[in-house]
Design a protein around this motif. Structure first.
Motif, mmCIF file in Angstrom:
data_model
loop_
_atom_site.group_PDB
_atom_site.id
_atom_site.type_symbol
_atom_site.label_atom_id
_atom_site.label_comp_id
_atom_site.label_asym_id
_atom_site.label_seq_id
_atom_site.Cartn_x
_atom_site.Cartn_y
_atom_site.Cartn_z
ATOM 1 N N THR A 15 27.198 10.730 -39.692
ATOM 2 C CA THR A 15 25.862 10.187 -39.953
ATOM 3 C C THR A 15 25.845 8.680 -39.697
ATOM 4 O O THR A 15 24.919 8.147 -39.083
ATOM 5 C CB THR A 15 25.435 10.477 -41.406
ATOM 6 N N GLU A 16 26.904 8.001 -40.137
ATOM 7 C CA GLU A 16 26.978 6.550 -39.934
ATOM 8 C C GLU A 16 27.019 6.204 -38.443
ATOM 9 O O GLU A 16 26.313 5.304 -37.980
ATOM 10 C CB GLU A 16 28.213 5.983 -40.633
ATOM 11 N N VAL A 17 27.826 6.974 -37.676
ATOM 12 C CA VAL A 17 27.956 6.703 -36.243
ATOM 13 C C VAL A 17 26.644 6.971 -35.510
ATOM 14 O O VAL A 17 26.214 6.170 -34.673
ATOM 15 C CB VAL A 17 29.095 7.552 -35.635
ATOM 16 N N ASN A 18 25.985 8.088 -35.840
ATOM 17 C CA ASN A 18 24.774 8.493 -35.109
ATOM 18 C C ASN A 18 23.507 7.790 -35.579
ATOM 19 O O ASN A 18 22.607 7.534 -34.779
ATOM 20 C CB ASN A 18 24.586 10.008 -35.227
ATOM 21 N N LYS A 19 23.424 7.500 -36.879
ATOM 22 C CA LYS A 19 22.176 6.961 -37.420
ATOM 23 C C LYS A 19 22.184 5.449 -37.643
ATOM 24 O O LYS A 19 21.131 4.825 -37.749
ATOM 25 C CB LYS A 19 21.842 7.653 -38.754
ATOM 26 N N TRP A 62 26.808 8.861 -26.153
ATOM 27 C CA TRP A 62 27.480 7.575 -25.998
ATOM 28 C C TRP A 62 27.685 7.182 -24.545
ATOM 29 O O TRP A 62 27.900 5.993 -24.238
ATOM 30 C CB TRP A 62 28.808 7.586 -26.752
ATOM 31 N N SER A 63 27.617 8.124 -23.633
ATOM 32 C CA SER A 63 27.768 7.776 -22.219
ATOM 33 C C SER A 63 26.549 7.022 -21.688
ATOM 34 O O SER A 63 26.620 6.387 -20.638
ATOM 35 C CB SER A 63 28.013 9.037 -21.375
ATOM 36 N N ASP A 64 25.451 7.073 -22.401
ATOM 37 C CA ASP A 64 24.217 6.433 -21.934
ATOM 38 C C ASP A 64 23.885 5.165 -22.715
ATOM 39 O O ASP A 64 22.763 4.687 -22.673
ATOM 40 C CB ASP A 64 23.066 7.442 -22.049
ATOM 41 N N ILE A 65 24.875 4.633 -23.438
ATOM 42 C CA ILE A 65 24.638 3.459 -24.291
ATOM 43 C C ILE A 65 25.449 2.265 -23.786
ATOM 44 O O ILE A 65 26.611 2.387 -23.408
ATOM 45 C CB ILE A 65 25.044 3.771 -25.760
ATOM 46 N N ASN A 66 24.837 1.074 -23.784
ATOM 47 C CA ASN A 66 25.527 -0.164 -23.427
ATOM 48 C C ASN A 66 26.356 -0.645 -24.624
ATOM 49 O O ASN A 66 25.893 -1.455 -25.424
ATOM 50 C CB ASN A 66 24.517 -1.250 -23.036
ATOM 51 N N PHE A 67 27.581 -0.140 -24.739
ATOM 52 C CA PHE A 67 28.379 -0.534 -25.909
ATOM 53 C C PHE A 67 29.833 -0.865 -25.557
ATOM 54 O O PHE A 67 30.602 -1.270 -26.429
ATOM 55 C CB PHE A 67 28.357 0.593 -26.951
ATOM 56 N N ILE A 68 30.229 -0.738 -24.276
ATOM 57 C CA ILE A 68 31.625 -0.969 -23.915
ATOM 58 C C ILE A 68 31.804 -2.423 -23.473
ATOM 59 O O ILE A 68 31.134 -2.887 -22.543
ATOM 60 C CB ILE A 68 32.065 -0.018 -22.788
ATOM 61 N N ASP A 69 32.708 -3.106 -24.129
ATOM 62 C CA ASP A 69 32.977 -4.508 -23.785
ATOM 63 C C ASP A 69 33.631 -4.567 -22.412
ATOM 64 O O ASP A 69 34.729 -4.043 -22.195
ATOM 65 C CB ASP A 69 33.901 -5.129 -24.845
#
Length: 528
Positions: A15-19, A62-69
């Motif tokens: 829940t923490e990761v997704n929400k 997560w493949s569609d999110i800008n989160f990788i440094d």
């Protein structure tokens, strides 16, 4: 305590990761370092413990999110990017993209904080690449190319509504313009790595259009046209040439040649089609011509047959261009399971004693075993490819008619599917869009699981003859046999191909038949 008393709980990990964590990166917010690395650790922990039925959905999010440094290879600045926009940092890619416009690489700092072994498997699942990517581009096919694909339908409907999926190979134009021996070898290796992931589709774009129903065809992507038209391969004289100006045997041994996908690379780059015709000695030229026409090694070895003049053979070769008497969908289905009996072969021991009895060595050498005596080893004057295509189409029509007894077949792009009770059956014809099937020609699926592999062999008569099976086909059948799944592999041998009395003989589990002595194999070739 007050909130807990109201029944409000702390969120569980998923829940923490997704929400909570995921929305922060959806809005492109800049994250403080400490908070960011804690988020990454939680994401990785969630990935490791997520139920298997939820994993695909998790990866997709997560493949569609800008989160990788990531770090820009030219400016050195850090950015949060999607997996599809990032490469792993390695020596090959550093050399390949040298001098190219900016790309993004996984940052060293992220590796250091999280650990390579922990981080890299997750990034691979998301789509971070260790080789150049195919990038979808807008196609610029000419009108003539549209007409060629659509045929007569184009004159009525044009190409305005065609959907085209074309690809570029990122950085190729920049890399290939100043080619060197080292860069040529690198590109060869990278292409082979690309093929590993997309064996059947890497060199294919798609062209879809509608005329009465949806049509699909495959086209050469832009990057394949570039690879075929540029001189980027070097020969043994270190001269750079196009793929169609060199044969595989003329490539220096510095190129990787023992890769399992090498045939795919050679076929798509159109090797062995030199623009320069080399004048060969008469005997060598004859052998080359025979190979080009599809003769087997055994055919060439015994060529020409006894008491047959070369001129007569050449004339027969011209006259006997194969034309079927009827089409595969015009005749009745006749499939028969073949029950083979054990081969009886002569005892070949004690041959040395025969020499002592002054028997003629040549006479013994010329004798044929009993099992070979009734096999007709015909010279192939006819078009094997046409016969093979006719045989495959006849098997396809036969399978369709068989499944009509169970339900109404629904046409697909590559075959048909039907429902039989609670079972969903699908037949996929691998060679329908082109000769791409490896190891077998058809695959049958039940509820999405592959349950049968069918390899088609076709012959124009009904007499016994030697039927060629390739090493790839035999090895795949053997692999299934070793796994206890040999019954899944079936040979469909089409007799009387092209005639109204065509029929199919079924041989299931050929490896077992061979091991039991029921299937005779001749000759055997091995690779050393």
């Amino acid at each position: 305590k007050f909130l807990e008393a109201l029944g409000i709980k702390k969120p569980d990990l998923f829940t923490e990761v997704n929400k909570i964590i995921l929305p922060k990166y959806q809005v492109g917010k800049t994250i403080e370092n400490k908070e960011y690395y804690n988020d990454i650790k939680k994401i990785l922990k969630a990935r490791k413990t997520i139920p298997s039925n939820e994993k695909d959905k998790f990866i997709e999010k997560w493949s569609d999110i800008n989160f990788i440094d990531s770090i820009n290879n030219i400016t050195g600045k850090h950015y949060l990017r999607k997996a599809s926009e990032i490469y792993f940092k390695n020596k090959d890619l550093k050399e390949y993209f040298d001098g190219y416009k900016s790309i993004f690489l996984v940052s060293d700092k992220l590796y250091k904080k999280i650990g390579k072994e922990r981080l890299e498997p997750f990034l691979k699942e998301l789509g971070v690449e260790n080789k150049p990517k195919r990038i979808e581009i807008q196609s610029n096919l000419s009108k003539d190319e549209h007409v060629k694909i659509q045929g007569e339908q184009h004159s009525k409907y044009g190409h305005e509504y065609a959907t085209i999926t074309d690809y570029e190979y990122e950085g190729l134009e920049n890399f290939i313009k100043d080619i060197t021996v080292k860069k040529s070898l690198l590109l060869w290796r990278l292409l082979l790595k690309n093929i590993e992931q997309r064996v059947d589709t890497f060199f294919r774009g798609e062209y879809c259009w509608f005329f009465r129903y949806q049509h699909k065809s495959f086209i050469e992507p832009k990057f394949l046209k570039t690879l075929k038209s540029k001189s980027w391969l070097f020969n043994k004289n270190n001269k750079f040439v196009k793929p169609n100006e060199i044969t595989f045997s003329e490539l220096p041994n510095k190129y990787t040649k023992d890769n399992e996908n090498i045939d795919i690379l050679l076929e798509n780059l159109e090797f062995n089609k030199p623009n320069v015709v080399v004048k060969l000695p008469e005997n060598d030229q004859l052998i080359k011509d025979l190979k080009d026409k599809g003769y087997s090694g055994e055919d060439i070895k015994n060529f020409p047959p006894k008491n047959t003049k070369k001129a007569e053979l050449q004339q027969k070769d011209k006259v006997n261009s194969w034309i079927p008497e009827c089409q595969p969908n015009q005749i009745d289905v006749k499939i028969e399971k073949v029950e083979l009996v054990k081969n009886i072969t002569p005892d070949l021991k004690d041959q040395a004693k025969q020499l002592e009895k002054n028997k003629s060595i040549q006479a013994e050498k010329n004798k044929r075993s009993e099992i070979e005596a009734d096999i007709i080893e015909t010279q192939n004057y006819i078009d094997r490819q046409k016969i093979g295509n006719w045989g495959e189409e006849y098997v396809y029509e036969s399978l369709k008619k068989e499944y009509e007894k169970k339900g109404t077949p629904i046409k697909t792009d590559f075959g048909f599917k039907t429902n039989y009770g609670n079972e969903k059956i699908e037949i996929v014809w691998l060679n329908k869009p082109g000769n791409i099937g490896k190891g077998y020609d058809f695959v049958a699926k039940k509820n999405g699981i592959e349950i049968e592999y069918i390899e088609v062999k076709a012959k124009t008569g009904k007499d016994k003859e030697l039927i060629e099976i390739t090493g790839t086909q035999w090895e795949f059948a053997r692999k299934l046999y070793d796994q206890g799944k040999g019954e899944k592999y079936v040979l469909y041998v089409v007799y009387n191909a092209g005639k109204s009395n065509a029929e199919i003989k079924m041989l299931r589990n050929p490896i077992k038949l061979w091991k039991d002595g029921n299937l005779y194999a001749h000759p055997i070739n091995f690779k050393l």
